[in-house]
Each structure stands twice: as C-alpha cells, then as structure tokens.
Design a protein around this motif. Structure first.
Motif, mmCIF file in Angstrom:
data_model
loop_
_atom_site.group_PDB
_atom_site.id
_atom_site.type_symbol
_atom_site.label_atom_id
_atom_site.label_comp_id
_atom_site.label_asym_id
_atom_site.label_seq_id
_atom_site.Cartn_x
_atom_site.Cartn_y
_atom_site.Cartn_z
ATOM 1 N N ALA A 193 11.374 -59.658 61.749
ATOM 2 C CA ALA A 193 12.380 -59.958 63.201
ATOM 3 C C ALA A 193 12.774 -58.081 63.492
ATOM 4 C CB ALA A 193 13.659 -59.871 62.460
ATOM 5 N N SER A 194 12.341 -57.409 62.332
ATOM 6 C CA SER A 194 12.324 -55.713 62.922
ATOM 7 C C SER A 194 11.124 -55.737 63.337
ATOM 8 C CB SER A 194 12.382 -55.457 61.367
ATOM 9 O OG SER A 194 11.599 -55.695 60.521
ATOM 10 N N VAL A 195 10.002 -56.331 63.359
ATOM 11 C CA VAL A 195 8.664 -55.658 63.949
ATOM 12 C C VAL A 195 8.993 -56.136 65.703
ATOM 13 C CG1 VAL A 195 6.613 -56.507 64.517
ATOM 14 C CG2 VAL A 195 7.683 -55.890 62.493
ATOM 15 N N LEU A 196 9.434 -57.561 65.594
ATOM 16 C CA LEU A 196 9.724 -58.390 66.494
ATOM 17 C C LEU A 196 10.717 -57.689 67.881
ATOM 18 C CD1 LEU A 196 9.664 -61.629 65.396
ATOM 19 C CD2 LEU A 196 7.602 -60.717 66.589
ATOM 20 N N ASP A 197 11.582 -56.651 67.533
ATOM 21 C CA ASP A 197 12.698 -56.347 67.906
ATOM 22 C C ASP A 197 12.465 -54.991 68.465
ATOM 23 O OD1 ASP A 197 15.175 -55.343 68.985
ATOM 24 O OD2 ASP A 197 16.013 -55.652 67.017
ATOM 25 N N ARG A 198 12.151 -54.859 70.388
ATOM 26 C CA ARG A 198 12.044 -53.713 70.240
ATOM 27 C C ARG A 198 12.764 -52.416 69.797
ATOM 28 N NH1 ARG A 198 10.256 -55.002 76.457
ATOM 29 N NH2 ARG A 198 8.678 -57.081 76.432
ATOM 30 N N LYS A 199 14.330 -52.585 70.207
ATOM 31 C CA LYS A 199 14.729 -51.694 69.641
ATOM 32 C C LYS A 199 14.432 -50.668 68.078
ATOM 33 C CE LYS A 199 18.757 -53.639 69.434
ATOM 34 N NZ LYS A 199 18.406 -55.479 69.856
#
Length: 403
Positions: free
Chosen positions: A363-369
């Motif tokens: 999830a952290s890799v896929l989240d642009r933020k």
C-alpha cells in the motif's frame, strides 16, 4: 532525506567531478543531523568553488511519452513517479506527450532539433521508427536511453545493442514481459484450481486479451502466458484476441467471447486497462467477476488495485512504472563518472505479481502521497560509490517507506 539534506542533494548533482566528494558527503550527512551547517560550507570550500558549482546547469532530460499520461493509467503513474525522482535528483525533466507512434517520432525530432537540446533523451522502442530516431540522436550528439520496451526481433540486426551501432544510445532498461505474462497466468490457474473451477470436461477454460502486434510488451506477455499453459495440461486457451490496449475494445470483445465460450473461467489480460473493459462486460452480463470468472491484469494501476480490493480482479503484475526513475538515476551516474554499463548497458526492471492479500503490504508503494519520502539518491552510485549493483525493485522502495 528532507530539510537541509534535501536542499544539499539538489545542489550536489550540479557540482563538477562529484565523485571526488563522496567521502565529504558521508561526513556531511552526519554533521547535518547534528546541525553543523557551518562545517558543511567549509568542506565545500575545501572541495572546490561554490560559485562554480552553483553556476553549472542541471542535467536536462526529455522523456517522450508514447501516449498522453492523462489518458493512460500506466503512463500517468510512470510520469508521476519520474517527476518525483527528477526533483529529488536535481534533474531538469521535460515530458513530451504523444497521441500515436507518428507523433512520438515527431516529438523526438523536435527535441533533437530544438535550440536548447536536452542532454539526454528517454523514449520507448517503436518498431522501425526508432532506428531513425537513434540515427538522429547520434547526429545531434544527444545521448539516449530506451525504456519499457525491447527491440523487436526483425529490427535487432539493424539496431544492435546499446553502444554498438549507435554510440549515443548508451542504455536500455525494460521489464521482463514474458515473465510477467507467465506470472499472471500461473496465479490465475492456481486460484481457479483452488476454487474448483474445472468444467464438466475436467478442464479450466480460459480466454486472453492482448495488446497489438507492434509492441514487444504485448508480444512477450502473450508468449509468457502461453509458456505457462505448456505446464498446465488441465487448462485450455479457447481464444486469444487483440484488444489494442483499449478499454472499450476489450469490453466489446469480452462480451462476444463470453457469449461464444460461456464455460470460460479465466480471463487473462495484457494490462489493467484492458482488464477494466473485461470487468465492465461481465458486470453487464451478470457474471460475478472473482467468483464465476477470474480476471487478472498487468500494471498495478489505481483502477486495478481498487478492483482487487473489491474482489473483482484476482491479480496484477507490476512495479515497472518505476523504471523511468531508474533511467534518471542511470543518467545521473553516467554524467558523474559512474557508468552503469558495468557490467551491462542493458538492464531489466523488476515486476512482481500481487493479489488481494498483498495489497496492504504494498500500500505504501502504491500511494502517491508517499513518493516524496523516497530517497532516490540512496539507489545511485554517485552518492554511494561502493554500490556494486543497482537494486531497482519495488521491494527496495518498500523497505525505505517502512523505515
């Protein structure tokens, strides 16, 4: 890497002979953490002229996007990730959007004939067209890196490999699309078996939706998918058609194929965008995607991830949207005397297959933020002279974001 350290890293790539400052940089990191900014300035004065370093222009890179990022989820992520990396690395990045392969060729010509030419050009490989592009880049004295696509077999004798027939073609980075196609089909078959989706003939029936016959990514993903089928005697590919990477084309063809082959239990698609068209067709015909029929794609697109969260799509293969950033790191290192050609000027970007159970982990890799938190310099040989090989993988980014 934030605050004062971020500012310093933006300055450092502009300093001549940066590799001479490797030891100083390591000391800097320690001192900045304890607030010794005055000592940092003194070290720079010893190392060389600050005024000269400030005056030197950043590396100019032009990326020729093969399609407008706003209309293609994969390229949208690709360019967005690339922009974050460029800012972190102190590179001046220009993105030229193209609506088709002919406009892409025109954009290459415009960049190479511009009064203010880029130092480096990044573009994909287009069958036949890219040979003339490499010739133009050589004449213009602009170094080129090809990304995302391999060279088609019929062009290989003419184009060769990086630094062979075209000296200014310095590097090539692209994903293993055959492996991606195989990984996706392998997982879809495993899921189908686990769910007992064999038909009355004790066979799992599948259909495939490809891209086109021009892109090596489409060709190689198809080859990988069919390689998987060679290892699974209980699976039959009823039909494979080309959907032109297009959601609406995929929708129309899926409706027709499911009417022809109602026993279908697997729909393998060349990318997530194509998968979205297939899912739309199933929704309209009352088929429960994820239960009646299993769908998988490639790209790790936002739509694909959301479809996996909802249980409609089983899996997606991805991570290769990061390779534009990897190309920028390669350029930075090449510019500063750390040639990525050792051991090979051709690199493969890594792809990983994920399903619903893996989404939280990535999830952290896929989240642009979160992308602004990535320290791209930590992957560079310029900033890490003892680095012997690159780790251009989604897991390398995941480790950073977990710290």
């Amino acid at each position: 890497m934030h605050g004062n350290l971020f500012t310093i890293y933006q300055i450092l790539p502009k300093i001549p002979s940066l590799r001479q400052y490797a030891t100083i940089m390591k000391t800097m990191k320690i001192m900045i953490g304890t607030g010794f900014t005055v000592m940092f300035c003194c070290l720079l004065l010893v190392a060389g002229s600050i005024s000269e370093a400030w005056a030197k222009a950043p590396i100019r890179v032009t990326f020729i996007a093969p399609t407008p990022p706003s209309s293609a989820p994969f390229w949208n992520d690709y360019v967005a990730f690339m922009n974050v990396a460029a800012k972190d690395l102190g590179i001046e990045l220009t993105v030229a959007e193209s609506n088709n392969r002919f406009e892409e060729a025109d954009n290459v010509k415009k960049a190479l004939h511009a009064q203010r030419k880029p130092d480096y050009l990044i573009h994909i490989y287009q069958a036949s067209i890219s040979i003339s592009e490499l010739e133009l880049a050589d004449k213009a004295g602009v170094k080129t890196i090809i990304v995302n696509t391999s060279v088609v077999d019929q062009d290989r004798d003419s184009v060769g490999f990086p630094r062979e027939k075209f000296p200014h073609w310095i590097g090539h980075i692209y994903p293993d699309d055959r492996e991606a196609g195989k990984l996706l089909m392998d997982l879809l078959i495993k899921k189908a078996r686990d769910m007992g989706l064999h038909g009355d003939d004790n066979t799992i029936h599948a259909i495939g939706l490809g891209g086109n016959r021009l892109a090596t990514s489409s060709i190689h993903r198809e080859e990988g998918m069919k390689k998987s089928l060679e290892n699974h005697a209980d699976v039959e590919l009823k039909r494979y058609v080309l959907a032109r990477w297009d959601k609406s084309t995929s929708y129309n063809k899926t409706r027709k194929l499911l009417a022809l082959y109602p026993e279908t239990k697997i729909v393998w698609t060349v990318n997530d965008h194509t998968a979205m068209g297939a899912l739309h067709a199933m929704e309209e015909t009352g088929i429960k995607a994820g239960k009646d029929v299993l769908v998988g794609g490639i790209d790790w697109s936002q739509d694909g991830i959301e479809a996996m969260r909802n249980g409609c799509m089983v899996a997606s293969v991805g991570g290769h949207f990061m390779e534009g950033a990897w190309a920028l790191i390669m350029i930075l290192d090449y510019q500063n005397g750390h040639d990525f050609a050792d051991p090979n000027p051709t690199l493969r970007s890594h792809m990983t297959v994920i399903d619903a159970k893996d989404i939280n982990a990535y999830a952290s890799v896929l989240d642009r933020k979160n992308w602004k938190r990535i320290d791209f310099t930590s992957l560079s040989k310029t900033y890490n002279p003892n680095l012997t090989e690159y780790d251009f993988s989604p897991n390398a980014i995941l480790k950073q974001l977990e710290q």
